[in-house]
Write a protein that holds these residues in place. Structure first.
Motif, PDB file in Angstrom:
ATOM      1  N   UNK A  20       0.842  -1.188   0.000  1.00 25.76           N
ATOM      2  CA  UNK A  20       0.000   0.000   0.000  1.00 25.76           C
ATOM      3  C   UNK A  20       0.886   1.250   0.000  1.00 25.76           C
ATOM      4  N   UNK A  21       0.400   2.259  -0.641  1.00 26.10           N
ATOM      5  CA  UNK A  21       1.089   3.548  -0.713  1.00 26.10           C
ATOM      6  C   UNK A  21       0.197   4.569  -0.027  1.00 26.10           C
ATOM      7  N   UNK A  22       0.732   5.188   1.022  1.00 25.74           N
ATOM      8  CA  UNK A  22      -0.102   6.151   1.737  1.00 25.74           C
ATOM      9  C   UNK A  22       0.083   7.556   1.157  1.00 25.74           C
ATOM     10  N   UNK A  23      -0.650   8.499   1.691  1.00 21.51           N
ATOM     11  CA  UNK A  23      -0.636   9.862   1.146  1.00 21.51           C
ATOM     12  C   UNK A  23       0.697  10.571   1.390  1.00 21.51           C
ATOM     13  N   UNK A  24       1.515  10.034   2.274  1.00 18.87           N
ATOM     14  CA  UNK A  24       2.815  10.632   2.555  1.00 18.87           C
ATOM     15  C   UNK A  24       3.914  10.077   1.651  1.00 18.87           C
ATOM     16  N   UNK A  25       3.555   9.158   0.732  1.00 19.15           N
ATOM     17  CA  UNK A  25       4.523   8.582  -0.194  1.00 19.15           C
ATOM     18  C   UNK A  25       5.266   7.378   0.364  1.00 19.15           C
ATOM     19  N   UNK A  26       4.857   6.880   1.502  1.00 17.75           N
ATOM     20  CA  UNK A  26       5.497   5.722   2.117  1.00 17.75           C
ATOM     21  C   UNK A  26       4.819   4.451   1.610  1.00 17.75           C
ATOM     22  N   UNK A  98     -10.867   0.241   4.556  1.00 16.42           N
ATOM     23  CA  UNK A  98      -9.870  -0.452   5.368  1.00 16.42           C
ATOM     24  C   UNK A  98      -8.531   0.270   5.228  1.00 16.42           C
ATOM     25  N   UNK A  99      -8.035   0.860   6.315  1.00 17.24           N
ATOM     26  CA  UNK A  99      -6.755   1.558   6.313  1.00 17.24           C
ATOM     27  C   UNK A  99      -6.954   3.063   6.329  1.00 17.24           C
ATOM     28  N   UNK A 100      -6.030   3.743   6.976  1.00 12.63           N
ATOM     29  CA  UNK A 100      -6.095   5.200   7.081  1.00 12.63           C
ATOM     30  C   UNK A 100      -5.058   5.826   6.153  1.00 12.63           C
ATOM     31  N   UNK A 101      -5.434   6.878   5.474  1.00 11.14           N
ATOM     32  CA  UNK A 101      -4.534   7.642   4.620  1.00 11.14           C
ATOM     33  C   UNK A 101      -3.869   6.790   3.533  1.00 11.14           C
TER      34      UNK A 101
END
Length: 167
Positions: A20-26, A98-101
């Motif tokens: 998964x790729x979050x909104x912070x690029x991680x 399912x999952x935040x950000x």
């Protein structure tokens, strides 16, 4: 086929299943045994290990104590349950809630390998059960047939006529 499916499932659990790729690029990759769906991974580990153990014990002609299920049925249902759990895990994980950000969710090679392993378990269990039932049907048919009576002939002995003296 069942052995290959069980080993493939065990190996697939150690490979990346999803990331998964979050909104912070991680980006976080998860194997079958870690991450938010780790309990499914441990369930797959138990199913594949049990199937492989039963297969090895069956190959060594040893019975599991207090185990009354036929091995073909066990392998078949292990594959069916694996399919069900894979679909359930995918539907939960890829649900947008399912999952935040989380910006992007994608499946990886380990999950595809688990689907292939579940297919091999299911097909192998079906073929194992079908093969044994086909052999039993053949044996039943041959037992029901009337035995062929063999005609025993006595060996032919040449008849030598004794000639009577001429008068």
């Amino acid at each position: 086929i069942v052995g290959v499916g069980s080993i493939l499932m065990l190996v697939g659990l150690l490979l990346p299943w999803y990331r998964e790729l979050d909104v912070f690029g991680k980006s976080d990759p998860y194997t079958g045994l870690n991450g938010p769906m780790y309990l499914f991974g441990f369930t797959f580990l138990m199913i594949a290990s049990a199937s492989l153990l039963v297969l090895v014990l069956d190959y060594l002609d040893k019975k599991m104590p207090l185990f009354k299920v036929k091995t073909a049925k066990l392998h078949f249902w292990a594959g069916i349950v694996s399919f069900y759990l894979l679909l359930l895990e995918g539907s939960v994980y890829f649900n947008p809630g399912f999952g935040f950000n989380v910006k992007v969710k994608e499946s990886d090679f380990g999950m595809f390998m688990a689907f292939a392993a579940a297919a091999l378990l299911t097909v192998g269990g079906y073929m194992e059960g079908r093969g044994k039932s086909a052999v039993k049907e053949f044996e039943k048919e041959t037992r029901e047939q009337q035995p062929i009576k063999q005609v025993v002939q006595e060996p032919v002995r040449p008849v030598i006529e004794q000639s009577k003296p001429r008068e």
